[in-house]
Design a protein around this motif. Structure first.
Motif, short mmCIF file in Angstrom:
data_model
loop_
_atom_site.label_atom_id
_atom_site.label_comp_id
_atom_site.label_asym_id
_atom_site.label_seq_id
_atom_site.Cartn_x
_atom_site.Cartn_y
_atom_site.Cartn_z
N GLY A 1 -7.66 -5.04 0.66
CA GLY A 1 -6.41 -5.29 1.37
C GLY A 1 -6.53 -5.05 2.87
O GLY A 1 -6.28 -5.94 3.68
N ARG B 1 2.23 1.68 -3.41
CA ARG B 1 1.24 1.99 -4.44
C ARG B 1 0.53 3.31 -4.22
O ARG B 1 0.21 4.02 -5.16
N HIS B 2 0.19 3.63 -2.95
CA HIS B 2 -0.73 4.74 -2.72
C HIS B 2 -0.14 5.97 -2.03
O HIS B 2 -0.73 7.03 -2.10
N ASN C 1 0.83 -1.21 0.00
CA ASN C 1 0.00 0.00 0.00
C ASN C 1 0.86 1.25 0.00
O ASN C 1 0.56 2.21 -0.71
MG LIG Z 1 -3.79 -2.71 -0.82
#
Ligand SMILES: [Mg+2]
Ligand SMILES: Nc1ncnc2c1ncn2[C@@H]1O[C@H](COP(=O)(O)OP(=O)(O)O)[C@@H](O)[C@H]1O
Length: 315
Positions: A269, A224-225, A221
Protein backbone atom coordinates in the motif's frame (compact mmCIF):
# COMPACT_ATOMS: atom_id res chain seq x y z
CA UNK A 1 82.04 5.49 -7.73
CA UNK A 2 84.32 4.80 -4.81
CA UNK A 3 86.62 7.56 -3.59
CA UNK A 4 90.04 6.35 -2.59
CA UNK A 5 91.74 8.94 -0.38
CA UNK A 6 94.63 9.59 1.95
CA UNK A 7 92.48 11.98 3.96
CA UNK A 8 91.10 10.19 6.98
CA UNK A 9 88.61 11.59 9.49
CA UNK A 10 84.88 11.89 9.62
CA UNK A 11 84.73 15.35 7.96
CA UNK A 12 86.49 14.18 4.78
CA UNK A 13 84.36 11.02 4.58
CA UNK A 14 81.11 13.02 4.87
CA UNK A 15 82.38 15.52 2.30
CA UNK A 16 83.23 12.72 -0.15
CA UNK A 17 79.87 10.97 0.24
CA UNK A 18 78.01 14.29 -0.08
CA UNK A 19 79.85 14.92 -3.35
CA UNK A 20 78.04 11.86 -4.74
CA UNK A 21 80.41 8.95 -4.11
CA UNK A 22 78.91 5.55 -3.35
CA UNK A 23 81.68 4.79 -0.90
CA UNK A 24 84.83 6.31 0.64
CA UNK A 25 87.89 4.22 1.28
CA UNK A 26 90.88 5.58 3.25
CA UNK A 27 94.40 4.47 2.56
CA UNK A 28 95.89 2.11 3.41
CA UNK A 29 93.48 -0.62 2.25
CA UNK A 30 93.98 -4.09 0.80
CA UNK A 31 92.99 -5.17 -2.70
CA UNK A 32 90.63 -7.71 -1.11
CA UNK A 33 88.85 -5.03 0.84
CA UNK A 34 88.42 -2.90 -2.29
CA UNK A 35 87.11 -5.90 -4.27
CA UNK A 36 84.72 -6.87 -1.46
CA UNK A 37 83.31 -3.34 -1.32
CA UNK A 38 82.90 -3.11 -5.09
CA UNK A 39 81.23 -6.56 -5.08
CA UNK A 40 78.83 -5.52 -2.29
CA UNK A 41 77.92 -2.30 -4.09
CA UNK A 42 77.24 -4.10 -7.36
CA UNK A 43 75.04 -6.68 -5.64
CA UNK A 44 73.12 -3.96 -3.85
CA UNK A 45 72.67 -1.98 -7.05
CA UNK A 46 71.31 -5.09 -8.82
CA UNK A 47 68.91 -5.82 -5.99
CA UNK A 48 67.67 -2.22 -6.11
CA UNK A 49 67.23 -2.36 -9.88
CA UNK A 50 65.32 -5.64 -9.64
CA UNK A 51 63.11 -4.27 -6.88
CA UNK A 52 62.42 -1.11 -8.88
CA UNK A 53 61.57 -3.20 -11.95
CA UNK A 54 59.25 -5.43 -9.95
CA UNK A 55 57.59 -2.38 -8.43
CA UNK A 56 57.02 -0.91 -11.90
CA UNK A 57 55.53 -4.19 -13.11
CA UNK A 58 53.31 -4.38 -10.08
CA UNK A 59 52.15 -0.80 -10.56
CA UNK A 60 51.36 -1.44 -14.23
CA UNK A 61 49.38 -4.58 -13.33
CA UNK A 62 47.50 -2.63 -10.68
CA UNK A 63 46.69 0.16 -13.09
CA UNK A 64 45.43 -2.37 -15.66
CA UNK A 65 43.24 -4.11 -13.08
CA UNK A 66 41.93 -0.77 -11.89
CA UNK A 67 40.90 0.46 -15.30
CA UNK A 68 39.33 -2.93 -16.14
CA UNK A 69 37.38 -2.73 -12.92
CA UNK A 70 36.32 0.81 -13.71
CA UNK A 71 34.95 -0.26 -17.08
CA UNK A 72 33.15 -3.19 -15.46
CA UNK A 73 31.62 -0.98 -12.77
CA UNK A 74 30.55 1.56 -15.39
CA UNK A 75 28.92 -1.15 -17.52
CA UNK A 76 27.23 -2.67 -14.51
CA UNK A 77 26.03 0.71 -13.29
CA UNK A 78 24.46 1.64 -16.59
CA UNK A 79 22.95 -1.86 -16.78
CA UNK A 80 21.43 -1.34 -13.34
CA UNK A 81 20.24 2.13 -14.27
CA UNK A 82 18.56 0.76 -17.37
CA UNK A 83 16.95 -2.04 -15.36
CA UNK A 84 15.73 0.49 -12.81
CA UNK A 85 14.30 2.73 -15.51
CA UNK A 86 12.55 -0.28 -17.07
CA UNK A 87 11.17 -1.26 -13.72
CA UNK A 88 9.88 2.25 -13.04
CA UNK A 89 8.29 2.45 -16.47
CA UNK A 90 6.67 -0.92 -15.86
CA UNK A 91 5.36 0.09 -12.47
CA UNK A 92 3.97 3.32 -13.94
CA UNK A 93 2.24 1.30 -16.67
CA UNK A 94 0.89 -1.13 -14.08
CA UNK A 95 -0.55 1.63 -11.92
CA UNK A 96 -2.07 3.29 -14.95
CA UNK A 97 -3.53 0.00 -16.17
CA UNK A 98 -4.87 -0.65 -12.69
CA UNK A 99 -6.61 2.73 -12.70
CA UNK A 100 -8.11 2.15 -16.14
CA UNK A 101 -9.21 -1.37 -15.19
CA UNK A 102 -10.83 -0.11 -12.01
CA UNK A 103 -12.65 2.61 -13.88
CA UNK A 104 -13.79 0.07 -16.45
CA UNK A 105 -14.98 -2.55 -13.94
CA UNK A 106 -16.69 0.15 -11.89
CA UNK A 107 -18.63 1.31 -14.94
CA UNK A 108 -19.51 -2.27 -15.97
CA UNK A 109 -20.77 -3.05 -12.48
CA UNK A 110 -22.73 0.14 -12.26
CA UNK A 111 -24.19 0.14 -15.76
CA UNK A 112 -24.57 -3.46 -16.97
CA UNK A 113 -24.98 -5.32 -13.71
CA UNK A 114 -26.99 -2.43 -12.29
CA UNK A 115 -29.42 -2.51 -15.19
CA UNK A 116 -29.86 -6.28 -15.04
CA UNK A 117 -30.56 -6.08 -11.33
CA UNK A 118 -33.07 -3.28 -11.87
CA UNK A 119 -34.88 -5.40 -14.46
CA UNK A 120 -34.83 -8.39 -12.15
CA UNK A 121 -36.35 -6.20 -9.45
CA UNK A 122 -39.18 -5.19 -11.76
CA UNK A 123 -39.89 -8.83 -12.60
CA UNK A 124 -39.94 -9.82 -8.96
CA UNK A 125 -42.34 -6.97 -8.15
CA UNK A 126 -44.60 -8.10 -10.99
CA UNK A 127 -44.58 -11.72 -9.80
CA UNK A 128 -45.28 -10.64 -6.24
CA UNK A 129 -48.26 -8.58 -7.38
CA UNK A 130 -49.71 -11.30 -9.61
CA UNK A 131 -49.35 -13.99 -6.94
CA UNK A 132 -50.76 -11.78 -4.19
CA UNK A 133 -54.29 -13.29 -4.23
CA UNK A 134 -53.77 -16.76 -5.62
CA UNK A 135 -50.43 -17.79 -4.12
CA UNK A 136 -49.81 -15.59 -1.06
CA UNK A 137 -46.83 -17.68 0.04
CA UNK A 138 -45.06 -17.24 -3.29
CA UNK A 139 -45.84 -13.54 -3.17
CA UNK A 140 -44.26 -13.22 0.30
CA UNK A 141 -41.14 -15.12 -0.73
CA UNK A 142 -40.84 -13.02 -3.86
CA UNK A 143 -40.99 -9.86 -1.77
CA UNK A 144 -38.20 -11.23 0.45
CA UNK A 145 -36.17 -11.96 -2.65
CA UNK A 146 -36.81 -8.44 -3.90
CA UNK A 147 -35.51 -7.02 -0.62
CA UNK A 148 -32.35 -9.10 -0.90
CA UNK A 149 -32.02 -7.85 -4.43
CA UNK A 150 -32.18 -4.24 -3.23
CA UNK A 151 -29.41 -5.01 -0.76
CA UNK A 152 -27.32 -6.59 -3.50
CA UNK A 153 -27.86 -3.53 -5.69
CA UNK A 154 -26.64 -1.30 -2.93
CA UNK A 155 -23.59 -3.49 -2.31
CA UNK A 156 -22.71 -3.55 -5.97
CA UNK A 157 -23.07 0.21 -6.20
CA UNK A 158 -20.79 0.69 -3.20
CA UNK A 159 -18.21 -1.69 -4.67
CA UNK A 160 -18.39 0.13 -7.95
CA UNK A 161 -17.91 3.51 -6.29
CA UNK A 162 -15.01 2.23 -4.18
CA UNK A 163 -13.35 0.97 -7.34
CA UNK A 164 -13.76 4.35 -8.91
CA UNK A 165 -15.97 7.05 -7.43
CA UNK A 166 -17.99 8.65 -10.24
CA UNK A 167 -18.20 11.86 -8.21
CA UNK A 168 -14.48 12.31 -8.70
CA UNK A 169 -14.79 12.91 -12.43
CA UNK A 170 -18.18 14.58 -12.29
CA UNK A 171 -17.94 16.97 -9.36
CA UNK A 172 -14.41 16.80 -8.02
CA UNK A 173 -12.19 15.70 -5.19
CA UNK A 174 -14.06 17.26 -2.32
CA UNK A 175 -17.38 15.49 -3.00
CA UNK A 176 -15.70 12.17 -3.75
CA UNK A 177 -13.74 12.28 -0.48
CA UNK A 178 -16.86 13.36 1.43
CA UNK A 179 -18.72 10.37 0.05
CA UNK A 180 -15.86 7.99 0.85
CA UNK A 181 -15.52 9.27 4.40
CA UNK A 182 -19.26 8.94 5.09
CA UNK A 183 -19.11 5.26 4.13
CA UNK A 184 -15.95 4.57 6.11
CA UNK A 185 -17.34 6.32 9.21
CA UNK A 186 -20.32 3.99 9.05
CA UNK A 187 -18.20 0.88 8.54
CA UNK A 188 -15.48 1.70 11.07
CA UNK A 189 -16.91 4.05 13.69
CA UNK A 190 -13.86 6.30 13.16
CA UNK A 191 -14.26 10.01 13.81
CA UNK A 192 -12.93 11.56 10.58
CA UNK A 193 -12.45 15.25 9.88
CA UNK A 194 -11.90 16.52 6.37
CA UNK A 195 -10.62 20.03 5.69
CA UNK A 196 -10.42 21.45 2.20
CA UNK A 197 -10.66 25.07 1.07
CA UNK A 198 -13.99 26.09 -0.50
CA UNK A 199 -12.16 27.57 -3.47
CA UNK A 200 -9.88 24.55 -3.94
CA UNK A 201 -11.40 24.19 -7.40
CA UNK A 202 -10.46 21.45 -9.85
CA UNK A 203 -7.01 20.07 -10.59
CA UNK A 204 -6.12 17.69 -13.45
CA UNK A 205 -8.09 14.46 -13.42
CA UNK A 206 -5.04 12.30 -12.75
CA UNK A 207 -3.93 14.48 -9.87
CA UNK A 208 -7.42 14.29 -8.35
CA UNK A 209 -7.34 10.52 -8.66
CA UNK A 210 -3.91 10.25 -7.06
CA UNK A 211 -5.00 12.42 -4.13
CA UNK A 212 -8.17 10.37 -3.71
CA UNK A 213 -6.17 7.12 -3.69
CA UNK A 214 -3.71 8.54 -1.17
CA UNK A 215 -6.55 9.41 1.17
CA UNK A 216 -8.27 6.08 0.55
CA UNK A 217 -5.12 4.06 1.27
CA UNK A 218 -4.16 6.12 4.33
CA UNK A 219 -7.63 5.86 5.84
CA UNK A 220 -7.77 2.13 5.12
CA UNK A 221 -4.45 1.76 6.93
CA UNK A 222 -5.70 3.81 9.86
CA UNK A 223 -8.83 1.66 10.07
CA UNK A 224 -6.89 -1.59 9.76
CA UNK A 225 -3.64 -1.01 11.63
CA UNK A 226 -3.68 2.02 13.91
CA UNK A 227 -6.37 1.42 16.51
CA UNK A 228 -7.10 5.16 16.26
CA UNK A 229 -10.36 6.77 17.28
CA UNK A 230 -9.77 9.94 15.26
CA UNK A 231 -8.36 10.76 11.88
CA UNK A 232 -8.03 14.03 10.06
CA UNK A 233 -7.36 14.96 6.47
CA UNK A 234 -6.25 18.34 5.25
CA UNK A 235 -5.97 19.20 1.57
CA UNK A 236 -4.65 22.59 0.49
CA UNK A 237 -3.03 24.27 -2.48
CA UNK A 238 -0.61 27.16 -2.68
CA UNK A 239 2.29 28.28 -4.85
CA UNK A 240 1.61 25.64 -7.48
CA UNK A 241 1.66 22.82 -4.93
CA UNK A 242 -1.08 20.62 -3.55
CA UNK A 243 -0.48 19.26 -0.07
CA UNK A 244 -2.31 16.37 1.53
CA UNK A 245 -1.92 15.58 5.20
CA UNK A 246 -3.48 12.59 6.91
CA UNK A 247 -3.04 12.14 10.65
CA UNK A 248 -4.41 9.74 13.22
CA UNK A 249 -4.25 9.38 17.00
CA UNK A 250 -3.48 5.66 16.90
CA UNK A 251 -0.66 3.62 18.34
CA UNK A 252 1.82 4.43 15.57
CA UNK A 253 4.40 2.11 14.08
CA UNK A 254 7.29 0.49 15.93
CA UNK A 255 10.60 2.21 15.15
CA UNK A 256 12.00 -0.59 12.96
CA UNK A 257 8.83 -0.71 10.89
CA UNK A 258 8.83 3.06 10.48
CA UNK A 259 12.43 3.00 9.25
CA UNK A 260 11.58 0.20 6.85
CA UNK A 261 8.53 2.04 5.56
CA UNK A 262 10.46 5.32 5.27
CA UNK A 263 13.19 3.68 3.23
CA UNK A 264 10.61 2.42 0.76
CA UNK A 265 10.22 -1.14 2.03
CA UNK A 266 7.42 -3.17 3.60
CA UNK A 267 3.76 -3.18 2.53
CA UNK A 268 2.40 -2.81 -0.96
CA UNK A 269 0.00 0.00 0.00
CA UNK A 270 2.52 2.59 1.14
CA UNK A 271 4.96 1.59 -1.59
CA UNK A 272 2.27 2.05 -4.22
CA UNK A 273 1.51 5.46 -2.74
CA UNK A 274 5.17 6.44 -2.82
CA UNK A 275 5.47 5.28 -6.41
CA UNK A 276 2.40 7.26 -7.51
CA UNK A 277 3.71 10.35 -5.74
CA UNK A 278 7.11 9.89 -7.38
CA UNK A 279 5.48 9.68 -10.81
CA UNK A 280 3.90 13.05 -10.14
CA UNK A 281 7.28 14.45 -9.05
CA UNK A 282 5.92 14.92 -5.56
CA UNK A 283 7.22 14.07 -2.13
CA UNK A 284 5.91 11.86 0.64
CA UNK A 285 6.87 11.94 4.32
CA UNK A 286 5.79 9.54 7.02
CA UNK A 287 6.15 10.29 10.72
CA UNK A 288 4.94 8.00 13.45
CA UNK A 289 5.27 7.62 17.19
CA UNK A 290 3.18 6.30 20.05
CA UNK A 291 0.78 9.26 19.74
CA UNK A 292 -0.10 8.53 16.12
CA UNK A 293 0.93 8.61 12.49
CA UNK A 294 1.17 11.50 10.05
CA UNK A 295 1.51 11.21 6.28
CA UNK A 296 2.35 14.33 4.37
CA UNK A 297 2.36 14.47 0.58
CA UNK A 298 3.09 17.43 -1.67
CA UNK A 299 2.45 17.35 -5.40
CA UNK A 300 3.44 20.05 -7.87
CA UNK A 301 0.63 21.17 -10.20
CA UNK A 302 1.34 21.47 -13.91
CA UNK A 303 2.23 25.13 -14.69
CA UNK A 304 -0.54 25.76 -17.22
CA UNK A 305 -3.13 24.42 -14.80
CA UNK A 306 -1.99 26.72 -12.00
CA UNK A 307 -2.32 29.79 -14.24
CA UNK A 308 -5.67 28.76 -15.62
CA UNK A 309 -7.29 28.27 -12.22
CA UNK A 310 -5.85 31.51 -10.94
CA UNK A 311 -7.36 33.34 -13.89
CA UNK A 312 -10.64 31.62 -13.05
CA UNK A 313 -10.41 32.90 -9.54
CA UNK A 314 -9.57 36.37 -10.76
CA UNK A 315 -6.09 36.39 -9.21
MG1 LIG B 1 -2.43 -0.72 3.46
N1 LIG C 1 -1.76 4.71 10.32
C1 LIG C 1 -1.02 3.67 10.68
N2 LIG C 1 -0.86 3.35 12.00
C2 LIG C 1 -0.10 2.31 12.39
N3 LIG C 1 0.55 1.48 11.53
C3 LIG C 1 0.43 1.72 10.20
C4 LIG C 1 -0.35 2.82 9.71
N4 LIG C 1 -0.26 2.84 8.35
C5 LIG C 1 0.52 1.78 8.04
N5 LIG C 1 0.94 1.10 9.14
C6 LIG C 1 1.87 -0.05 9.18
O1 LIG C 1 2.61 -0.06 7.97
C7 LIG C 1 2.45 -1.30 7.31
C8 LIG C 1 2.50 -1.10 5.81
O2 LIG C 1 1.29 -0.56 5.31
P1 LIG C 1 0.87 -0.85 3.82
O3 LIG C 1 2.05 -0.57 2.97
O4 LIG C 1 -0.37 -0.09 3.52
O5 LIG C 1 0.61 -2.40 3.78
P2 LIG C 1 -0.64 -3.25 4.32
O6 LIG C 1 -1.71 -2.29 4.69
O7 LIG C 1 -1.02 -4.12 3.17
O8 LIG C 1 -0.10 -4.02 5.51
C9 LIG C 1 1.18 -1.88 7.85
O9 LIG C 1 1.19 -3.27 7.80
C10 LIG C 1 1.13 -1.36 9.28
O10 LIG C 1 1.87 -2.21 10.11
Amino acid sequence: MILLSARAGEESRVEGLQAGADDYLVKPFTARELLARVGAHLTMARIRRDAAERERELRRALERAHSELKVKVRDRTSELQRAEEDLRALSARLLQTQDEERRHIARELHDSAGQTLALLGMHLALIARKAENTLPEVSRETKNAAELLQQLKKEIRTTSYLLHPPLLDEIGLSSAVDWYIEGLKERSGLDIRFLIANDFGRVPRNTELVIFRLIQESLTNIHRHSGATKASICVARSNGLVSVEVTDNGKGMPREKLLEVQSGGHGVGLRGMRERVRQFRGEMRIESDSSGTRILVTLPLPKAEEQRTHLHRGE
